[in-house]
Design an enzyme around this catalytic site. Structure first.
Site, short mmCIF file in Angstrom:
data_model
loop_
_atom_site.label_atom_id
_atom_site.label_comp_id
_atom_site.label_asym_id
_atom_site.label_seq_id
_atom_site.Cartn_x
_atom_site.Cartn_y
_atom_site.Cartn_z
N ASP A 434 0.78 -1.33 -0.08
CA ASP A 434 -0.06 -0.13 0.03
C ASP A 434 0.82 1.28 -0.06
OD1 ASP A 434 -2.12 1.90 0.26
OD2 ASP A 434 -2.83 1.36 2.10
N GLU A 477 -4.99 2.24 -4.01
CA GLU A 477 -3.77 2.53 -4.28
C GLU A 477 -2.84 1.17 -3.52
OE1 GLU A 477 -4.81 4.73 -0.21
OE2 GLU A 477 -5.60 4.48 -2.23
#
Length: 570
Positions: A434, A477
């Site tokens: 992430d 993301e």
């Protein structure tokens, strides 16, 4: 002086004597004539039985030549026949001639050559007692002294010539000529029957070929419905060409999607695998085919280039030329070529179907080419449909922004890899990463720049991972990497390489390097674990990534080592 009575008696005796002599002569003549005629009739009855026993023109002519030579005691003999397709005479059978004459099996027999040529031109038999006195005689054998040539006639037209030669002067006579002419007449009937039979057989083959074509087109359609995989469709197409359309070799090339100026060999039938792999490894400029496809070579929508135009191939490379061995004149040669363009719905060439080595060795007829084009059109539709299916499938499993696999495909692939591990016991690891503080980048630079950063990161991940690894955009993301055949320690090392590579990478924003480094928090989990499904496997890797963020970001955590086993949703 004799009396009138005596003179009259003598005259009567002379008349009777003359009559008796005439009767005696006729009896002797008939004694030889009628048995001869009866023998000849019996001979032709036997010949007719033999001729009617075969429907092969070659066998008919062999039988005629053997009978003619036996009856006339000829030393040599041949038959030359007119080939309607080639418009010339060719040698079809011979006996006892030197080997040099065999060239006329492939080369046309010159119409002006020898006594045979004269008979072919005039349609009149030639009985030559001494060949040295005949101005048309062309020597083939130095021993020949006399010659007899008779035409085969069909509806008044010369269709062939039988020629006999003898090493003796005046070896042939009018009786031989008459016998030969009658033999040719009988043979002409047998040849007509054989010709009709061959026409019917050819028509039956054409009908069967048409049926096979339709069946193969249906097979391609069914294959397209059952399996829209493009390789499967292409394989079906080339197999159909060789199995039903009358060619031993088919090669299919498609315009390269990445470079539309070149063609890639994608499927074939009739080539050994090693040869095809060599062809597959090389591409051919589309312009080479377009240069060959000139209007003068066009037949219907296809292009046939005869071996008699070698200048066309100058400067052309990469074209496969099979070695077909020695072929007769008029037969398909190694340097002959037939290309059928596959046209897309937009009118552009999407591929080339090239065929070679016809089964019957003959240059294809217009009917054959048109039949091939029907199939080629169907093939083009099948190819375009398959390509559309592949594109739709690729879009369905691909993230539109980064080009990586999407979450839907990620879960499908993860399930398959877990099943492989269950079956074979191989290790399997999962990495989830992430971006750290990604919201801050979006707020500072805008969402377009944020999207561009995701694209650059996706490219970086692809360059670091192996071809067997499955890289997907898992969330906004978040990225996930399925790592087959990899234990937890190996997966941790890969995750660390990724972390360092991201931190060191120079990301570009609006053409300039990004001022602050981008970092990622990475979680690693390994399978198998007891009672895990793909959902629990993902939760474990996600928990490790969350732990990495909680521990200060820009680091790697491994589930079960750096992260205690939290309760997973089973």
């Amino acid at each position: 002086m004799f009396g009138l009575e005596v003179v009259s008696l003598v005259t009567s005796l002379i008349a009777v004597t003359i009559l008796l002599v005439g009767i005696s002569v006729r009896q002797r003549r008939d004694a030889t004539f009628f048995p001869s005629k009866e023998k000849e009739l019996s001979t032709f009855q036997e010949i007719d039985r033999e001729l009617n026993a075969t429907l092969d023109p070659g066998q008919v002519l062999d039988l005629v030549l053997d009978r003619a030579m036996t009856h006339t005691s000829a030393d040599k003999g041949l038959i030359a026949f007119f080939d309607e397709r080639k418009g010339s005479y060719f040698l079809v059978t011979k006996r006892n001639y030197p080997p040099g004459i065999d060239r006329y099996r492939q080369e046309p027999w010159p119409a002006e050559r020898g006594i045979v040529g004269r008979v072919a031109r005039t349609g009149r038999a030639a009985l030559v007692s001494d060949v040295s006195r005949d101005g048309d005689y062309a020597s083939v054998s130095p021993d020949t002294r006399s010659e007899l040539a008779v035409p085969f006639l069909r509806q008044g037209q010369v269709i062939g010539v039988i020629n006999l030669e003898s090493d003796r002067l005046a070896a042939f006579n009018q009786g031989h000529q008459g016998f030969l002419q009658r033999l040719c007449d009988h043979a002409a009937v047998a040849l007509a029957n054989a010709h009709l039979y061959q026409q019917e057989a050819r028509q039956a083959r054409l009908l069967q070929q048409k049926a096979n074509q339709l069946a193969e087109i249906l097979k391609v359609g069914n294959a397209l419905k059952a399996n829209l995989s493009l390789p499967a469709v292409l394989e079906q197409i080339t197999r159909a060409v060789t199995s039903s359309l009358g060619f031993n070799l088919a090669l299919l090339s498609l315009v390269d999607e990445d470079d539309p100026t070149v063609l890639k060999r994608v499927a074939c039938a009739g080539l050994d695998p090693s040869t095809f792999e060599q062809l597959r490894a090389t591409s051919v400029p589309l312009s080479q085919y377009q240069r060959i496809m000139q209007e003068r070579f066009r037949i219907s929508q296809s292009y046939y280039v005869s071996h008699s135009h070698p200048e066309v191939w100058e400067g052309v490379s990469g074209v496969y030329v099979p070695d077909l061995g020695e072929r007769r004149e008029g037969e398909w040669q190694s340097n002959d070529a037939l290309f059928v363009p596959l046209m897309g719905t937009d009118g552009r060439i999407i591929g080339i179907l090239s065929v070679d080595d016809p089964v019957d060795r003959m240059v294809p007829t217009l009917e054959t080419i048109e039949g091939l084009e029907v199939f080629a059109n169907q093939a083009a539709i099948a190819i375009e449909n398959a390509k559309l299916y592949e594109q739709a499938r690729r879009l369905a499993i691909t993230d539109g922004l980064t080009g990586l696999f999407n979450s839907r495909y990620f879960y499908e692939a993860l399930e398959k890899e877990m099943q492989k591990t269950d079956r074979y016991g191989h290790p399997l690891s999962l990495i989830i990463l992430d971006l750290d503080d990604f919201k801050a980048y979006n707020d500072a630079y805008g969402h377009l720049v944020g999207d561009n950063l995701l694209v650059q990161l996706a490219s970086l991940l692809t360059s670091i991972t192996r071809g067997a690894d499955i890289v997907a955009r898992y969330g906004g993301e978040e990225f996930a990497i399925i790592v087959p055949e990899t234990n937890p320690e190996q997966a941790r090392q890969l995750a660390e390489r990724i972390r360092v590579a991201v931190e060191d990478h120079v990301f570009i924003v609006s053409g300039k390097p990004l001022e602050n480094n981008i970092t990622v928090s990475v979680g690693v989990a390994a399978y198998p674990q007891e009672s895990w499904g793909e959902k629990q496997f993902v939760q474990a890797a996600d928990a490790a990534a969350y732990a990495a963020k909680q521990a200060g970001k820009n680091r790697v955590c491994v589930y079960g080592r750096d992260v205690l086993h939290p309760a997973l949703q089973l």
